[in-house]
Design an enzyme around this catalytic site. Structure first.
Site, mmCIF file in Angstrom:
data_model
loop_
_atom_site.group_PDB
_atom_site.id
_atom_site.type_symbol
_atom_site.label_atom_id
_atom_site.label_comp_id
_atom_site.label_asym_id
_atom_site.label_seq_id
_atom_site.Cartn_x
_atom_site.Cartn_y
_atom_site.Cartn_z
ATOM 1 N N LEU A 85 0.794 -1.129 0.103
ATOM 2 C CA LEU A 85 -0.155 -0.159 -0.260
ATOM 3 C C LEU A 85 0.758 1.382 0.156
ATOM 4 O O LEU A 85 0.204 2.393 -0.180
ATOM 5 C CB LEU A 85 -1.149 -0.035 1.159
ATOM 6 C CG LEU A 85 -2.014 -0.909 1.279
ATOM 7 C CD1 LEU A 85 -2.784 -0.986 2.304
ATOM 8 C CD2 LEU A 85 -2.774 -1.428 -0.083
ATOM 9 N N ASN A 102 2.800 -4.595 -10.178
ATOM 10 C CA ASN A 102 1.964 -4.536 -9.068
ATOM 11 C C ASN A 102 0.691 -5.151 -9.645
ATOM 12 O O ASN A 102 0.333 -5.235 -11.024
ATOM 13 C CB ASN A 102 1.590 -3.021 -8.543
ATOM 14 C CG ASN A 102 0.430 -3.089 -7.890
ATOM 15 O OD1 ASN A 102 0.510 -3.639 -6.629
ATOM 16 N ND2 ASN A 102 -0.322 -2.179 -7.948
ATOM 17 N N HIS A 104 -3.547 -4.922 -9.219
ATOM 18 C CA HIS A 104 -4.700 -3.975 -8.790
ATOM 19 C C HIS A 104 -6.039 -4.814 -9.056
ATOM 20 O O HIS A 104 -6.220 -5.384 -10.266
ATOM 21 C CB HIS A 104 -4.653 -2.860 -9.795
ATOM 22 C CG HIS A 104 -5.690 -1.665 -9.105
ATOM 23 N ND1 HIS A 104 -5.490 -1.097 -7.858
ATOM 24 C CD2 HIS A 104 -6.865 -1.714 -9.457
ATOM 25 C CE1 HIS A 104 -6.436 -0.290 -7.482
ATOM 26 N NE2 HIS A 104 -7.320 -0.674 -8.475
#
Ligand code: GRF
Length: 189
Positions: A85, A102, A104
């Site tokens: 985060l 990453n 998502h």
């Protein structure tokens, strides 16, 4: 053998799935798990699977360069953010340009950006009335959820869904695709 490091802030089900996927792989394995939360379950999960797992604080991430040093010392080839985060500092992005990714839990560029994580993402998707959601795997740059997209997969948003049921469907996509995309990227390194 390529070395994967995972950064995660929370539960770590994706981290566990990735560790297991590569545990019998000949070309890559997860050698390090790092978390910015001392109590994060991801640290326990990783340790239980025999992967070195450490906590780091804000100073070690943003000021002293210790996290970057740890990644380098392990000869990390790919850095994987799996429910992580904090914004990644620019030095780390430069050091791992094209080698930091990453996941998502929605279809970027929609429903991303600062503060859009976890349940908030799924609630925003539901409130928008979208009939589809999914996952986005992307390179990490200096901004939240804004790097080049590598891969997306879609799932329906069903009538009667709440944030939980939608999250479960999205998680299933993550478990199915994230390790495979990582494996593909590793092959191209
Ligand atoms: C995942 O939905 C991922 O897309 C997001 O954070 C969640 C992490 O879940 N970035 P877990 O900790 O892997 O269970």
């Amino acid at each position: 053998m390529k070395h994967i490091a995972i950064l995660a802030s929370g539960t770590g089900t994706n981290a566990e799935n990735i560790i297991r996927y590569f545990s019998n792989d000949k070309k890559a394995k997860v050698t390090l798990v790092l978390s910015n939360k001392p109590q994060a379950m991801v640290l326990e999960r990783a340790a239980a699977l025999g992967v070195d797992a450490f906590f780091f604080d804000r100073d070690q991430f943003y000021n002293t360069g210790e996290v970057l040093m740890m990644l380098r010392r392990r000869e990390t080839d790919l850095v994987v953010l799996a429910g992580f985060l904090w914004l990644v500092p620019v030095e780390l992005i430069h050091a791992f340009r094209g080698r930091i990714i990453n996941i998502h839990p929605a279809l970027l560029p929609q429903f991303g950006g600062k503060g859009m994580y976890g349940e908030k993402v799924h609630r925003a998707v539901l409130e928008s009335g979208c009939t589809e959601s999914g996952i986005t795997i992307h390179y990490v740059n200096e901004y939240y959820d804004a790097g080049d997209i590598i891969f997306q997969a879609r799932c329906p948003v069903l009538p009667g869904d709440d944030a939980d049921t939608l999250a479960q469907r999205v998680h299933a996509l993550e478990y199915e695709h994230f390790p495979k995309v990582i494996s593909q990227l590793i092959s191209n390194l």
